[in-house]
Motif scaffolding. Sequence first.
Motif, short mmCIF file in Angstrom:
data_model
loop_
_atom_site.label_atom_id
_atom_site.label_comp_id
_atom_site.label_asym_id
_atom_site.label_seq_id
_atom_site.Cartn_x
_atom_site.Cartn_y
_atom_site.Cartn_z
N ALA A 111 0.85 -1.19 0.00
CA ALA A 111 0.00 0.00 0.00
C ALA A 111 0.88 1.24 0.00
CB ALA A 111 -0.92 -0.01 1.22
N ASN A 112 0.81 2.04 -1.06
CA ASN A 112 1.81 3.08 -1.24
C ASN A 112 1.21 4.43 -1.60
OD1 ASN A 112 1.87 3.29 -4.44
ND2 ASN A 112 1.80 1.11 -3.90
N ASP A 113 1.94 5.48 -1.23
CA ASP A 113 1.64 6.83 -1.70
C ASP A 113 2.26 7.03 -3.08
OD1 ASP A 113 0.39 7.44 0.64
OD2 ASP A 113 2.05 8.58 1.50
N GLU A 114 1.74 7.99 -3.82
CA GLU A 114 2.38 8.36 -5.08
C GLU A 114 3.78 8.90 -4.79
OE1 GLU A 114 -0.07 11.10 -7.15
OE2 GLU A 114 -1.71 9.69 -7.46
N GLY A 115 4.75 8.45 -5.55
CA GLY A 115 6.11 8.91 -5.33
C GLY A 115 6.92 8.07 -4.39
N SER A 116 6.34 7.01 -3.85
CA SER A 116 7.06 6.16 -2.89
C SER A 116 7.98 5.16 -3.58
CB SER A 116 6.07 5.41 -2.00
OG SER A 116 5.25 4.55 -2.77
N ARG A 117 7.90 5.08 -4.89
CA ARG A 117 8.73 4.19 -5.69
C ARG A 117 8.51 2.71 -5.35
NH1 ARG A 117 14.74 5.63 -6.64
NH2 ARG A 117 14.29 4.29 -8.44
N ASP A 118 7.25 2.36 -5.23
CA ASP A 118 6.94 0.95 -4.97
C ASP A 118 7.37 0.07 -6.14
OD1 ASP A 118 4.71 2.40 -6.31
OD2 ASP A 118 3.83 0.39 -6.42
N ASP A 119 7.49 0.67 -7.34
CA ASP A 119 7.95 -0.10 -8.48
C ASP A 119 9.36 -0.63 -8.26
OD1 ASP A 119 8.85 2.56 -8.55
OD2 ASP A 119 9.25 2.46 -10.70
#
Length: 347
Positions: A111-119
């Motif tokens: 579960a991530n925020d935009e910009g957290s670079r979960d990719d």
Amino acid sequence: MTDTDGAEPDDPDARTDTDSSDTDAPSLGASVSDESNRCDFCRLPCPTDPVTLERESSVYEFCTEACRDAMVESDRVFTEYHGFRRILNRRLWLGQVPPAGVPRNSFVLLANDEGSRDDALRAELVWRALERDEPAAVVTFTEPAISVVEGFLSLDWNVLPYLESGQLHIVDCFTYRMDDRDRERMFERMDEWNRHIYGITERVTRTVRDPTDVIELHNKLDNCLEGLEMSDCGVVVIDSLTEFGTLVQPVQAYNFVKDVRADVCKGRFVPVFAGATFTSEEDTFPHDLGYAVDGIVDMQVNGSIVEDTLIKRIRIRKMNGVLAIPEWVAYEFTGATDSSPSTRWPR
């Protein structure tokens, strides 16, 4: 690929090899059994008086008669307890927190925020599996297969040999948006390098004709895992359940997650890590999946810690089956500076 067996019964090492996850810090209420009290076949602790067997001047101890009989019939024994195997890689943050690793039969929501670079975290999960000589599958809803590969290369993780050998596969749920003419145009616009990447990637890419057809999507994923012979090894990552949720009705989305968890995680003992970007509607799919998944990893971009600076933080909110302390840890991803690329985590 899997290490389900390893030592002959008469090998003294069979009595001393242990799984490091069994000897890490114990949780409250648990006791760490002495190695001498473990079954010489299945490696589980012996809670009662052991069943013994004398063989070639050595005395073996077992937790059950079934284990004793199995050893007599087999030429090998287990060198560690495999009933609850975990991903344990000290170079990967998820291998350090929780200290015992992540259970292999887990469906984990990133579960991530935009910009957290979960990719980048998903890429590292795949890369570490490939380093362990395990197969991996990437399900992509938000970008074409060639962009997925470029994401690995931007982190200095050269996945081209694994694509060529067939150890890494991609399930493409993105290019359905393009008709045949659009695909031709995309190829024509590529430079030589991208055409080279495309040629390598195309052979191991399974394109889903219509991702809104959940049955087709599930079948393509199942066929991919069958082709990789993925059972009790490897990893599956899904880039965005949020995007998937925009394609189908909520009931279909929930059922897909539950079916994948049952078939892949519980049926194959293969972990699935699925991304989900936070939206303003926190009580809708996929952010209300807490009850249906085994683990939740929060990835946050916080602007209140340091003035005029966005700090990326990560924590494990939930992880069934292992001890996990839900502490926030600051992190950043960087490229490799030597021949052994790795993600930079603070110590």
